[in-house]
Design a protein around this motif. Structure first.
Motif, short mmCIF file in Angstrom:
data_model
loop_
_atom_site.label_atom_id
_atom_site.label_comp_id
_atom_site.label_asym_id
_atom_site.label_seq_id
_atom_site.Cartn_x
_atom_site.Cartn_y
_atom_site.Cartn_z
N SER A 124 -2.04 -7.60 -2.79
CA SER A 124 -1.71 -7.52 -1.25
C SER A 124 -0.86 -6.22 -1.42
CB SER A 124 -1.19 -8.26 -0.59
OG SER A 124 -1.15 -8.10 0.74
N PHE A 125 -0.01 -6.04 -2.26
CA PHE A 125 1.12 -4.79 -2.10
C PHE A 125 0.21 -3.37 -2.28
CE2 PHE A 125 5.02 -7.46 -3.80
CZ PHE A 125 5.29 -7.53 -2.42
N VAL A 126 -0.82 -3.67 -3.13
CA VAL A 126 -1.75 -2.66 -3.39
C VAL A 126 -2.52 -2.13 -2.32
CG1 VAL A 126 -3.22 -1.48 -5.22
CG2 VAL A 126 -1.72 -2.75 -5.95
N LYS A 127 -3.32 -3.25 -1.91
CA LYS A 127 -4.14 -2.97 -0.85
C LYS A 127 -3.51 -2.59 0.44
CE LYS A 127 -8.15 -5.82 1.18
NZ LYS A 127 -8.77 -6.77 1.00
N HIS A 128 -2.27 -3.17 0.79
CA HIS A 128 -1.63 -3.09 2.07
C HIS A 128 -0.44 -2.31 1.76
CE1 HIS A 128 -4.85 -5.31 3.96
NE2 HIS A 128 -4.57 -6.32 2.96
N GLU A 129 -0.31 -1.39 0.88
CA GLU A 129 1.25 -0.74 0.46
C GLU A 129 1.71 -0.37 1.51
OE1 GLU A 129 2.69 2.32 -2.67
OE2 GLU A 129 0.87 2.14 -2.54
N ALA A 130 1.36 0.40 2.51
CA ALA A 130 2.02 1.30 3.58
C ALA A 130 2.45 0.15 4.53
CB ALA A 130 1.30 2.09 4.31
N ALA A 131 1.79 -1.03 4.63
CA ALA A 131 2.23 -1.87 5.69
C ALA A 131 3.51 -2.56 5.16
CB ALA A 131 1.08 -2.91 6.10
N TRP A 132 3.21 -2.85 3.70
CA TRP A 132 4.39 -3.80 3.20
C TRP A 132 5.55 -2.90 2.94
CZ3 TRP A 132 5.13 -8.79 2.35
CH2 TRP A 132 3.85 -9.48 2.12
N LYS A 133 5.50 -1.68 2.80
CA LYS A 133 6.52 -1.07 2.69
C LYS A 133 7.30 -0.75 4.12
CE LYS A 133 8.38 3.42 0.89
NZ LYS A 133 9.62 3.47 1.77
N GLN A 134 6.66 -0.71 5.07
CA GLN A 134 7.24 -0.80 6.46
C GLN A 134 7.72 -2.17 6.81
OE1 GLN A 134 4.38 0.01 9.70
NE2 GLN A 134 6.09 -0.10 11.18
N LEU A 146 11.50 -11.49 11.42
CA LEU A 146 10.73 -11.49 12.77
C LEU A 146 9.36 -11.05 12.88
CD1 LEU A 146 13.99 -10.29 14.77
CD2 LEU A 146 13.12 -12.46 14.46
N LEU A 147 9.01 -10.36 11.72
CA LEU A 147 7.52 -9.52 11.51
C LEU A 147 6.80 -10.52 10.88
CD1 LEU A 147 8.66 -5.88 11.02
CD2 LEU A 147 8.19 -7.21 13.12
N THR A 148 5.48 -10.24 11.25
CA THR A 148 4.36 -11.18 10.25
C THR A 148 4.15 -10.31 9.20
OG1 THR A 148 3.45 -12.12 12.26
CG2 THR A 148 2.07 -12.00 10.16
N PRO A 149 4.12 -11.05 7.82
CA PRO A 149 4.05 -10.10 6.59
C PRO A 149 2.54 -9.53 6.57
CG PRO A 149 5.05 -12.02 6.20
CD PRO A 149 4.75 -11.94 7.60
N PRO A 150 2.36 -8.46 6.10
CA PRO A 150 0.73 -7.93 5.81
C PRO A 150 -0.08 -9.32 5.12
CG PRO A 150 2.49 -6.25 5.26
CD PRO A 150 3.10 -7.44 5.59
N SER A 151 -1.22 -9.29 5.22
CA SER A 151 -2.08 -10.35 4.95
C SER A 151 -1.92 -11.56 5.30
CB SER A 151 -2.55 -9.98 3.54
OG SER A 151 -1.07 -10.17 2.49
#
Length: 1649
Positions: free
Chosen positions: A1270-1280, A1289-1294
């Motif tokens: 998921s880090f590779v697939k959604h790298e930008a979202a994860w970094k944010q 307070l946020l929902t993690p990507p995937s």
């Protein structure tokens, strides 16, 4: 070289080598006699074969003893052996003799000096004359072992030895004896034996002292034993060693009651003297000097000096030479290391012998000796018997080795220390013998009964089959018999007719014969009448003969040579009657002679007195008898006369009478003349005359007699005729009767045949029915017999598994027990290919193997929890009690369940029931080690064979109880155990074999020493989750459906009784079958008994089936409330786990059950069904949470509620164990080298390790498993997400809300942003448990006091800066109670007890402050409260104390714990200030002033107080120095504000002008005075002023004012509205900006925490 290589380390701190060691080596070499090296023959050894290398061997031996024996590492010992061998090669290889000495020196050399000492004659068994001791080489360890075995036999045969040495002298033990005896025979030799308890240190020391002919002495510990008693014993030791003989003083760890003892021993070891030893009685010292004088003269001769100083030095020298201190210490723990450091002489002056664990060969040898003569049934196995026994020895030894090593794994996993000592191994062997014998006997007896019973049933079946065949044959035979009887009946009738005809003929003959018989009888009567006249003459003759006495006869015989003429004549008359002589014819010459002889005219008679003279031989020979002389000389002549009179009198005929006539005509032939001559002659004369008269009368009746004989002849002829007729009749009748008898016999035979057939049919029917009814039993018995046969095959291994489990697994918890049973014990059997029962690897099967189900039910009815772990504990306790000697148990029982069971438990007795003690004692006595009556209770219970329970014991047992625990039973008139009384005297306790003593402790994880494990059987009785669930389920059913629980209890009891009766009936049935000596068909009583038993069994089985249906119905109804029990179990075990965080977090099971019951009763009764169950679960969870949270420190509150949420989810199978473990440890065990490279560069290394570990462990979660992808697939979202300030307070990507769980989101935060873990945890709690659990509840002290009991203290746990004194006093003032307080410390105990005595009866309050300074007093307090039964219901005891490890557990468990720390968070802090019961800001405070500034400034002050308290969490960023601002500072500020506003009011009333609040004054007083008094740092002082300025200023009175964004200032008239407002308006989590800090400060704080 060794001092350079073997350096001291923390584990080898005693590796200290100095010149003293070289001295010891030289001293040992000098002990050898010169004769040892010269080749002379020594008794028992022969000439030394290598006398030239003996000196090298001796040097090697002494060096090994001094250096190698103290090494505590096997590798170090191997290094030393290799090193010394290399030195021998280096220094002795090149020599002028060209000898290879290195090759001739054996690997191990031993020298001893007791080979030539006292020995036992093998033939007589007596001691042989001792020879001089010589330090000699040992030929072999086998020879040395034989010698020591002989000495051991002598030791045990010595009278007065209470403790016999039951030793197996394996090689290691023999070597230890060599080492100890070497030191004991060396002047000033002292020994330090180091090894775990039970390894044989004391026993081998005693044997060594006996071998070296030394007295052994050991301290007998008693209550109150101290330095004076220690000195007293040492004074006696000094006198014995200095004046009499050598002494070996053995002292162990347990006998070092005070460290001062070691201080004195250290002084003795270094100087030989002890300070103050002789100060008590100087006269005693003078007596010693006087006694030493004679010894000095004898030993020193002219060298001695007769001065006190010289003699005292001489005495001390002898003491140092002869008093050998043998220290037996355990290396476990830090105590040995610290003592060695504090008392250096213990290491430097003592030769150290390190006792390693018994090697495998030693374990096997011990087992071989113990089981040598023990009968094992190995014949049923496929393996040869000798191989089975060999494998068993290997298995037993392996078990000890493996289970000993498993204790380390248990410690690593559970942080609980367990020791398996050699005594555990001996107990294991003892248990094996006991259990195997009992089990084998039971199986064999049962199998024998079953075999005989089945044989009886089989025989009966065969007999019934044969009898049925016989019945058919009998029916045919009966029909044939009926036909034969009918034919024979005709013949019998014809024979009867012929018999009747013959009977008529015989009757006629009988009538004629009767007439003739009457005539004959008439003639006979007439003749008899005439004969009666002759009878007096006959009687007279008989009387005359009887009157002749032997003396009369002798008188007559005396005149035989020259008798009187009358004598001759009378005798001739006798001879004539007897026909014994015939008179010869008389000649003329004889007539003349006769005339001259007679002297009268009757000369024709010639007497026959002496017929042998002048007569023909034909008259002198028989039958004539030789004349009267010969006749009278015969002693039987009178008998002949009497015989003739009785039987031959009818031989007298007419001729005899004619011969007698001439004699009777003589005038002198009369009774009178003959009587005058001789009494005998008179009698003979009378007899002749009487017989003559009888014959004459009888001859007159002769014609009548002849006629009578004729008539009798006719009668006889008639009788013959009649007899012939009767014979014919008898023949006819006999034939007729024969036919009748034959007929009757056949009829009787047929009747019997019919009766027998009917009886046989009846018996066959009854027996056949019984056997048919017993078909089920027969099938079951057959299967049982086959199982018994199979069980015997596997019994050897099964018993080993079970006994190892019982002997070793007691201290382990249920989880580890299951692991040991399956993966260690059972696998041991598999590895050695020993047949075993596969199902025994399950705990329930092991229980079933050791005990029957009925016994288990009995235990449960006595109060034993029904879970498997508790049942195993009961088995262990019972097995230990039944062993001989018994081993008593130490129960780790924090919840008190074991104690509750022991109070009601009943154990099998060893002595007969009629052996009753006179002592009146309770069946079970409960006491404590501190009880002053302990000795009396012990004596009473022991003598009566009853149970003594010692509760609340600590980690160490009273050493004075060791004789009881070690079972030192002496034999006297009665068996007894010698014990030392409290006064120091001897006390004999009469021992009863049924006596039992148990120890229970509330410590959840006591650190017990190996010595304790060796003395008692340690059993973990901690409640299990399954067991607690069952108990709580019963409890909730008892409250919700009481009638159902009562029915269940009755049902359990009835079912158990039915099972017992069924078992008893079956056993009785088998016993009767097997014991019967007749066949089953013929034994009516047995058939009736079996039928009755079968009937009862069927009834019981029917009852049991009905009971099972009822039980299933009750269980089904009870399962409805299972969620309540499950939740209660989860809550309690979470509370128990809090002890790992802080030892003060003690909550007893009793307290928890009170909360559990309270939760049930507080639910609205109107709520029913599933809703009620859910309400109970919810209320119980909240109630327990509130109660426990009040007693937790702030730093542990979030942890507790998080664990609560996780435990609940784990129980519901929502949270997997793998995910929870991943959350706890994350990637802490990994390094960068262990994982693949990061998939994204911006991810921190630590986060990548955490993610990798979580992916590896949590396979069940798709979200976690695919994090890296998921880090590779959604790298930008994860970094944010990672870079965000609040990722929780946020929902993690995937992350999918519908699929993934809140815990997975928490785990993601834990792995990637661990600085936000606790914040995420709080959100997790809110999501799973609800908002009510997001904040710690505020304790309402008033409610807590109301709910508490007077004898249950309220304990405030103190932390830095917290002081509950003001809160307690404020509450007491509110309740109008007097508080009597004392600050504990040295000397305050009596004052505190006095206060208790004051407040408990009156209802006041006692406040005991700082009790952590008087831990010993707390035990007294606990005992005081538990022993008191009455007090005022409003009395309360308050205790304040800091956490302390030794705080009494019992006191903690009976008390309510509270903390007084400020809560976490600004909102929580302000809420606490405004809370009910806090007594900080109340409704009265709000209403105190009407000025508009008053309420805002009160809230601002509360905000400031909470702000500065919460700022401390940031560490140095918050304040340079962490200050403990507390409620006292707030109270002081509020008091100032109150005074300030009062002053303003006074000024207004005085000047009638408005006066403003002086904010500068307020800030100064608050910042500089009230709070500033604590501040020590200048920068902090400036900081606090700025903080005060930002909060306390004029703008706070303006509407809508906010201290910071999200922190408004409310103004209300009602204090409740403040609380409601805070819950709604203030955030859960404080942002760093409100503290005036950057967001990075929060990051640092979160990362560090």
């Amino acid at each position: 070289m060794i001092s350079a290589k073997m350096l001291p380390t923390p584990q080898k701190f005693h590796y200290i080598f100095n010149l003293r060691d070289l001295t010891n080596i030289c001293q040992g070499i000098m002990k050898a006699d010169a004769t040892v090296f010269c080749g002379c023959t020594q008794r028992g050894l022969g000439p030394p074969p290598d006398s030239d290398v003996l000196l090298i061997r001796l040097w090697k031996h002494e060096s090994t003893r001094v250096f190698a024996d103290k090494l505590n590492d096997i590798e170090d010992k191997i290094w030393f052996d290799d090193m010394i061998d290399s030195k021998i090669v280096q220094y002795f290889q090149d020599n002028p003799f060209n000898e290879d000495y290195a090759a001739r020196v054996p690997k191990a050399s031993y020298f001893v000096d007791f080979l030539t000492g006292q020995e036992i004659d093998p033939e007589t068994g007596n001691e042989m004359e001792a020879t001089k001791r010589s330090y000699q080489p040992v030929e072999s360890l086998g020879h040395l072992k034989a010698k020591l075995s002989s000495m051991l036999q002598m030791y045990n045969a010595t009278e007065g030895k209470v403790k016999k040495l039951n030793l197996v002298l394996f090689s290691a033990a023999v070597k230890h004896v060599v080492r100890i005896t070497r030191v004991l025979t060396t002047a000033r030799g002292n020994m330090l034996l180091v090894g775990v308890g039970g390894s044989g240190k004391q026993s081998l020391a005693r044997l060594s002292a006996f071998v070296t002919d030394q007295v052994t002495h050991q301290i007998t510990v008693s209550k109150g034993y101290g330095v004076p008693q220690f000195f007293e014993e040492f004074r006696e030791l000094y006198k014995t060693a200095g004046l009499r003989r050598p002494v070996a003083f053995i002292i162990t760890d347990k006998e070092i009651l005070q460290e001062k003892f070691l201080e004195y021993i250290n002084s003795f070891l270094s100087t030989g003297e002890m300070s103050g030893l002789w100060e008590k009685d100087p006269a005693e010292k003078d007596d010693i000097i006087s006694s030493a004088l004679s010894l000095a003269k004898k030993e020193l001769g002219a060298k001695y000096e007769q001065t006190a100083d010289f003699l005292w030095r001489y005495f001390i020298k002898r003491v140092r030479d002869n008093l050998h201190v043998v220290l037996c210490f355990s290396p476990v723990g830090d105590k040995f290391r610290s003592r060695s450091r504090q008392f250096p002489s213990v290491i430097s002056t003592c030769v150290i012998d390190w006792f390693f664990p018994w090697p495998s060969d030693a374990l096997r040898e011990v087992a071989s000796v113990q089981l040598n003569n023990f009968d094992l049934d190995c014949t049923s196995s496929d393996v040869p018997p000798e191989r089975v026994k060999s494998r068993l020895l290997d298995l037993i030894a392996d078990y000890h080795d493996i289970l000993t090593s498993q204790s380390a794994a248990y410690f690593t996993r559970y942080r609980r220390q367990v020791y398996s000592t050699p005594k555990s191994y001996l107990s294991f062997l003892n248990s094996y013998r006991s259990v195997y014998s009992a089990k084998y006997k039971s199986i064999r007896e049962g199998a024998s009964k079953i075999e005989r019973g089945l044989q009886k049933l089989k025989e009966a079946g065969v007999m019934i089959r044969d009898m049925k065949v016989g019945m058919l044959e009998q029916e045919t035979l009966i029909a044939e018999r009926k036909q034969e009887i009918e034919m024979q009946l005709v013949e019998v009738k014809e024979a009867s007719r012929q018999a009747e005809s013959k009977q008529a003929d015989v009757s006629g003959v009988k009538d004629n014969l009767a007439k003739d018989a009457a005539l004959v009888q008439e003639s006979r009567d007439e003749a008899n009448k005439d004969l009666e006249a002759a009878l007096p003459a006959l009687e007279e003759a008989r009387s005359a003969a009887n009157d002749i006495t032997p003396s009369d006869l002798k008188e007559l015989q005396a005149s035989a040579n020259n008798p009187a003429h009358l004598t001759r004549v009378v005798i001739d008359g006798v001879l004539i009657l007897l026909h014994n002589a015939v008179l010869h014819p008389v000649s003329a010459s004889e007539l003349k002679k006769a005339g001259r002889l007679m002297g009268k005219g009757n000369g024709f008679i010639t007497p026959s007195w002496d017929m042998n003279k002048n007569m023909d031989s034909k008259f002198t020979a028989a039958p004539y008898g030789g004349g009267g002389k010969k006749f009278i000389s015969n002693s039987d002549c009178v008998k002949q006369i009497l015989d003739f009179t009785e039987h031959r009198k009818d031989m007298i005929n007419e001729e005899t009478c004619e011969l007698l006539d001439p004699y009777l005509d003589l005038a002198e032939f009369n009774h009178g003349d003959a009587w005058s001559t001789s009494h005998a002659l008179g009698g003979l004369c009378k007899w002749v005359i009487s017989m003559y008269n009888y014959i004459r009368i009888a001859r007159a009746v002769e014609p009548k007699l002849i006629r009578l004989r004729e008539m009798e002849g006719i009668l006889r002829s008639a009788q013959v005729k009649l007899q012939e007729k009767e014979t014919e009749l008898s023949a006819v009748n006999a034939e007729n009767q024969k036919q009748r008898d034959a007929l009757a016999e056949k009829e009787e035979e047929m009747r019997k045949m019919e009766q027998k057939a009917m009886e046989t049919a009846r018996r066959v029917s009854k027996a056949d029915g019984l056997i048919a009814d017993l078909g089920g039993e027969r099938q079951r018995w057959t299967l049982q017999f086959e199982r018994n046969t199979e069980t015997v095959k596997k019994l050897v291994a099964d018993v080993a598994v079970c006994c190892a489990f019982v002997s070793y697994c007691g201290p382990y918890n249920s989880e580890f027990r299951a692991y040991l049973l399956k993966d260690v014990l059972v696998k041991g059997c598999q590895n050695l290919h020993m047949p075993y029962t596969e199902s025994i690897s399950r705990g329930k099967e092991l229980v079933r193997f050791l005990v029957d189900p009925q016994q288990v039910t009995d235990w449960q009815l006595e109060g034993m929890p029904s879970d498997e772990h508790s049942i195993q504990n009961a088995i262990m306790i019972t097995q230990n009690v039944l062993m001989e000697p018994p081993k008593y148990s130490y129960l780790i029982d924090p919840q008190g369940q074991g104690l509750a069971w022991l109070k009601n438990a009943s154990f099998p007795t060893k002595e007969p029931d009629d052996v009753v003690s006179d002592c009146e004692a309770p069946k079970v006595r409960i006491t404590q080690l501190s009880d002053k009556n302990l000795r009396r209770y012990l004596q009473e219970q022991m003598e009566a064979g009853l149970t003594l329970i010692v509760e609340n014991v600590g980690e160490e047992l009273d050493p004075s109880l060791d004789p009881v625990l070690e079972h030192l039973v002496a034999r006297g008139r009665k068996p007894y155990i010698p014990l030392q009384s409290e006064s120091g005297g001897d006390l004999r306790l009469d021992y009863h074999s049924d006596f039992k003593i148990f120890f229970t402790t509330k410590l959840p994880n006591p650190s017990l020493t190996p010595e304790t494990f060796a003395k008692v059987s340690v059993i973990d009785f901690t409640v299990t989750m399954t067991g607690l669930e069952q108990q709580l389920l019963s409890e909730v059913i008892g409250k919700e459906k009481a009638e159902l629980e009562e029915e269940r209890l009755r049902l359990v009891q009835n079912m158990n009784e039915n099972k017992k009766m069924l078992s008893s009936l079956e056993d009785r049935l088998l016993t009767q079958l097997s014991m019967s000596n007749t066949n089953l068909i013929d034994d009516e009583v047995l058939i009736a008994t079996l039928a009755e038993n079968k009937k009862k069994s069927s009834e019981l089985i029917e009852k049991q089936a009905g009971a099972e249906d009822t039980r299933r119905r009750i269980d089904s109804a009870s399962l409805e409330y299972l969620p309540v029990a499950e939740r209660g179990s989860v809550l309690y075990f979470l509370i128990v786990e809090l002890l790992l965080v802080n030892p003060m977090y003690q909550t007893s099971l009793k307290q928890f059950r009170e909360l559990f019951d309270r939760a049930i009763t507080e639910v609205d009764p109107a709520t029913m069904g599933q809703r009620r169950i859910e309400a109970i679960v919810t209320d119980m969870t909240r109630l327990v949470y509130d109660y426990i949270d009040c007693g937790l420190f702030a730093e542990h509150k979030l942890m507790f509620v998080l664990l609560l949420a996780c435990k609940i989810q784990r129980r519901a199978d929502v949270l997997s164990p793998e995910a929870f473990h991943a959350f706890l440890k994350a990637g802490a065990t990994l390094t960068k080298a262990d994982v693949r490279p990061k998939v994204v560069d911006w991810l921190p290394d630590r986060a990548w390790l955490n993610v990798t570990a979580a992916q590896k462990d949590v396979k069940s979660s798709k979200f976690i498993r695919n994090l890296a992808d998921s880090f590779v697939k959604h790298e930008a979202a994860w970094k944010q997400w990672v870079d965000s300030d609040a990722p929780e307070l946020l929902t993690p990507p995937s992350f999918e809300e519908r699929v993934d769980t809140p815990f997975e989101k928490l785990l993601a935060v834990r792995c990637i942003r661990d600085d936000r873990t606790m914040l995420a945890a709080r959100r997790f709690v809110v999501e799973t448990m609800g908002p009510a659990y997001s904040e710690a509840p505020v304790a309402k002290l008033d409610d807590i006091v109301t709910a508490s009991a007077p004898l249950s203290p309220l304990v405030f746990l103190l932390s830095v800066g917290s002081d509950p004194t003001q809160v307690i006093y404020a509450l007491a003032k509110k309740k109008r109670k007097v508080v009597r307080d004392v600050s504990m410390g040295e000397g305050q105990e009596a004052i505190a007890l006095g206060i208790l005595e004051q407040v408990l009866p009156t209802g006041d309050w006692a406040l005991l402050q700082n009790c952590h300074l008087s831990i010993a007093f707390l035990s007294v307090l606990e005992e005081t409260l538990t022993s008191r039964s009455e007090c005022h219901p409003e009395a309360r005891i308050w205790i304040t104390a800091e956490p302390a490890e030794k705080f009494p557990i019992g006191l903690l468990q009976m008390s309510t714990k509270l903390t007084n720390e400020p809560p976490s968070g600004i909102r929580a802090g302000i809420k606490r200030t405004f809370a009910v019961g806090s007594n900080l800001i109340t409704q009265e405070h709000l209403e105190a002033f009407r000025r508009p500034e008053w309420k805002p400034i009160l809230f601002a002050q509360a905000f400031l107080h909470s702000l500065v308290q919460e700022r401390r969490k940031f560490g140095p960023i918050g304040f340079c120095v962490p200050y403990e601002f507390n409620a006292g500072d707030l109270n002081a500020s509020l008091m100032f504000l109150s005074n300030h506003f009062t002053q303003i009011g006074d000024e207004v009333r005085k000047d009638k002008t408005a006066t403003q609040v002086s904010w500068e004054t307020v800030r100064y007083m608050v910042a500089k005075i009230q709070y500033g008094g604590r501040i020590t740092d200048n920068k902090d002082e400036d900081l606090f002023e700025n903080i005060a300025a930002s909060v306390l200023h004029g703008d706070v009175v303006s509407d809508g004012y906010e201290f910071a964004e999200g922190y408004p200032l409310p103004v209300f008239d009602d204090i409740k509205k403040y609380r409601e407002f805070l819950d709604v308006a203030y955030p859960d989590v404080d942002q760093p900006e409100v503290f005036g800090l950057h967001s990075n400060a929060d990051l640092v704080h979160r990362t560090q925490t």
